[in-house]
Write an enzyme that holds these catalytic residues in place. Sequence first.
Site, PDB file in Angstrom:
ATOM      1  N   ASP A   8       0.960  -1.233  -0.161  1.00 58.13           N
ATOM      2  CA  ASP A   8       0.171  -0.135  -0.141  1.00 58.13           C
ATOM      3  C   ASP A   8       0.907   1.197  -0.142  1.00 58.13           C
ATOM      4  O   ASP A   8       1.493   1.544   1.045  1.00 58.13           O
ATOM      5  CB  ASP A   8      -0.887   0.016   1.262  1.00 58.13           C
ATOM      6  CG  ASP A   8      -1.880   1.152   1.623  1.00 58.13           C
ATOM      7  OD1 ASP A   8      -1.725   2.120   0.604  1.00 58.13           O
ATOM      8  OD2 ASP A   8      -2.263   1.537   2.599  1.00 58.13           O
ATOM      9  N   LYS A  70       3.253  11.152  -3.565  1.00 59.43           N
ATOM     10  CA  LYS A  70       2.076  10.619  -4.324  1.00 59.43           C
ATOM     11  C   LYS A  70       0.919  11.785  -5.075  1.00 59.43           C
ATOM     12  O   LYS A  70       0.255  11.447  -6.026  1.00 59.43           O
ATOM     13  CB  LYS A  70       1.187   9.744  -3.377  1.00 59.43           C
ATOM     14  CG  LYS A  70       0.213   8.751  -4.047  1.00 59.43           C
ATOM     15  CD  LYS A  70      -0.284   7.933  -3.096  1.00 59.43           C
ATOM     16  CE  LYS A  70      -1.535   7.037  -3.452  1.00 59.43           C
ATOM     17  NZ  LYS A  70      -1.954   6.112  -2.497  1.00 59.43           N
ATOM     18  N   GLU A 171      -7.259   0.577  -3.976  1.00 58.36           N
ATOM     19  CA  GLU A 171      -7.254   0.326  -2.577  1.00 58.36           C
ATOM     20  C   GLU A 171      -8.304  -0.109  -2.199  1.00 58.36           C
ATOM     21  O   GLU A 171      -8.621  -0.959  -1.151  1.00 58.36           O
ATOM     22  CB  GLU A 171      -6.799   1.777  -2.019  1.00 58.36           C
ATOM     23  CG  GLU A 171      -5.361   2.179  -2.467  1.00 58.36           C
ATOM     24  CD  GLU A 171      -5.006   3.603  -2.190  1.00 58.36           C
ATOM     25  OE1 GLU A 171      -5.809   4.395  -1.768  1.00 58.36           O
ATOM     26  OE2 GLU A 171      -3.668   3.733  -2.424  1.00 58.36           O
ATOM     27  N   ASP A 193     -12.799   5.502   1.894  1.00 59.90           N
ATOM     28  CA  ASP A 193     -11.427   5.418   2.148  1.00 59.90           C
ATOM     29  C   ASP A 193     -10.860   6.970   1.992  1.00 59.90           C
ATOM     30  O   ASP A 193     -10.753   7.664   0.864  1.00 59.90           O
ATOM     31  CB  ASP A 193     -10.724   4.752   0.727  1.00 59.90           C
ATOM     32  CG  ASP A 193      -9.371   4.524   0.914  1.00 59.90           C
ATOM     33  OD1 ASP A 193      -8.749   4.984   1.955  1.00 59.90           O
ATOM     34  OD2 ASP A 193      -8.613   3.853   0.148  1.00 59.90           O
TER      35      ASP A 193
END
Length: 634
Positions: A8, A70, A171, A193
């Site tokens: 992850d 990211k 994810e 999420d």
Amino acid sequence: MSRIIGIDLGTTNSCVAVLDGSSVEIVPSDLGGRTTPSIVAFAANGERVLGQVAKRQEVTNAANTISAVKRLMGRRYDSDEIQKIASFLTYAIVPSDNGDVRISVRDREYSPPEISAMLLQHLKLLAENHLGEPVTEAIVTVPAYFDDSQRQATKDAGRIAGLEIRRIINEPTAAALAYGLGKSERERIAIYDLGGGTFDISILELHQGVFEVVSTCGDSFLGGEDIDRAIVDWMVAGFRAETGIDLSADILARQRLKESAEKAKCELSFEPRARISLPFIASGPAGPRHLDRTLEREEFERLAAPLIERTTGFCHKAMEDAGLTPADIGKVILVGGQTRTPAVQRHVEAVFGQPPSLEVNPDEVVAVGAALQGGVLRGDLRDIVLLDVVPLSLGVETQGGLFTRVIEHNSTIPLRKKNIFTTVADHQTVVEVHVVQGERDLARHNRSLGKFELVGIQPAPRGVPQVEVAFDMDANGILSVSARDLLSGREQAVRITPSTGLGKDEIDRMVAEAREFGENDRKSRELTELRNRIQARAAVLVRSYLALGSLLDAADQKMLNEALRRARELGPEDGDAETLGELLDLVEAGASRLSEAVMSSPGEGQGGDPGGTEKPETGMRNLMKAALDDMEHT
Ligand code: AMP
């Protein structure tokens, strides 16, 4: 067959997991934690530090410490999102020749995938150290709402890191797999999420090993980092009102503010108020100034509310796309560290009309799901099918700048779709096809993925040529496009000019550099370990030598003096493998001479002192001997 690790790769923290038999293990970070900060730092001597160690030096080396990379993946420098956060970053970003973002550190520029590759290399190493075996393959997760460029950038990072990314999975899908494995009843769930940098909402149907995403929606630029920023803005405004000093221009102050904002935010998940105390944050005409404020939970919730509220529309859209209402959702699962904030949980309850389920660990569940998917690909886990979807529609720009969809969002992947296009002018021999991703009706409002030039079309009146353009979306959610002129039946030459991303040559160069750096890192670690061993042994030896050196003859004393002097003067950058190896031999030779001298001196070799009559000098020798023996283990 070596194991496939699940990664992850988060905005703030990353987590690695691996399937071991029938259970999943979390790989510990280098300092023993279960997640690793997604941070890379460059020290003055060019050395790189990562993870927890990089986080520790974040405040003192802010301009050379790269966090939240990211958020920059697959983005154009002039995009709204990047411009919004540029002033908040403590490191410098610049545009590349093709308009992508580059990170500028000292005299070098790095692409975001290069920095991500460094993180991946670090995570790979952690897994290898933990498993005691080489790791070459991984499943890497990305936010469901990542577009094609962001997925390509993630794949590039894997290639640069020398890690084969066997599959990119979303994810929320990974989280659903971890949650639903082994459950046999049919369930419809929503995965909410909210991580450090991104928000996704996905609705899935689970039934006997089939995990089918029905719809997904989100914002790949909304997360905990934005909430931290709101707190920083609040602190900066308060400090300015109080002292007239603007802290936002000072990189060091900004880094300290950011760190304390995140800490306060996390504290407020459990406490009604958080104290923020930053001594010597600035200096004004009246001398040093300190920031000391208390953030009440109520005030924090007021600051965070607009950001949390932004998730509402996405939740409604995901339900609408799936043709569902809140009453149709069986359970809402929370994923991502930011969902620990009570106001987020209350918000989810208000939107879905039910309290969210807290039964999974929001920091680890995604990596666990990725590791399970690794098990599926290796054949260790059977009868599991993941059916994911395209998050954003894909198509081409057509006359008048319109966006013509070829693949609709929420279509199940992998899939292949074809469309026929034609010319707009008589005798046109070249057609430019502009591939675009997004939901807006005008192409220019969507994300440009690349341009094709179909050359050598047979001259004909406009509207006659038939050019078949095929869109292939693989299971990673990554697109490739091909084209064929149906009139001639010949395959057309297709030239692709990606509008963003790294070219093949650039990637090859980065792969070579990463390999070399990996090799350099390994060598420099070996040299550091050698130096540490020399110094640890010399430190023990010096004490014994001071007490017992007189037992040695003059030549040995000279040798030992020399060895200890060189060890004492050894700097952190000194010596190559050969000279350090020689020095270690010298220190060890000195130690064994001293040990021999101790053993052969009168009063030794009696085997203890049962009667308690041992002379103090002999006791001392025993201690020294024990110390010298200990050296063997340093
Ligand atoms: P993730 O991307 O899932 O690692 O989530 C990271 C985000 O969760 C960061 O913005 C963290 O500050 C935030 N976070 C972690 N723990 C907590 C907590 N206890 N309360 C509020 N936010 C948290």
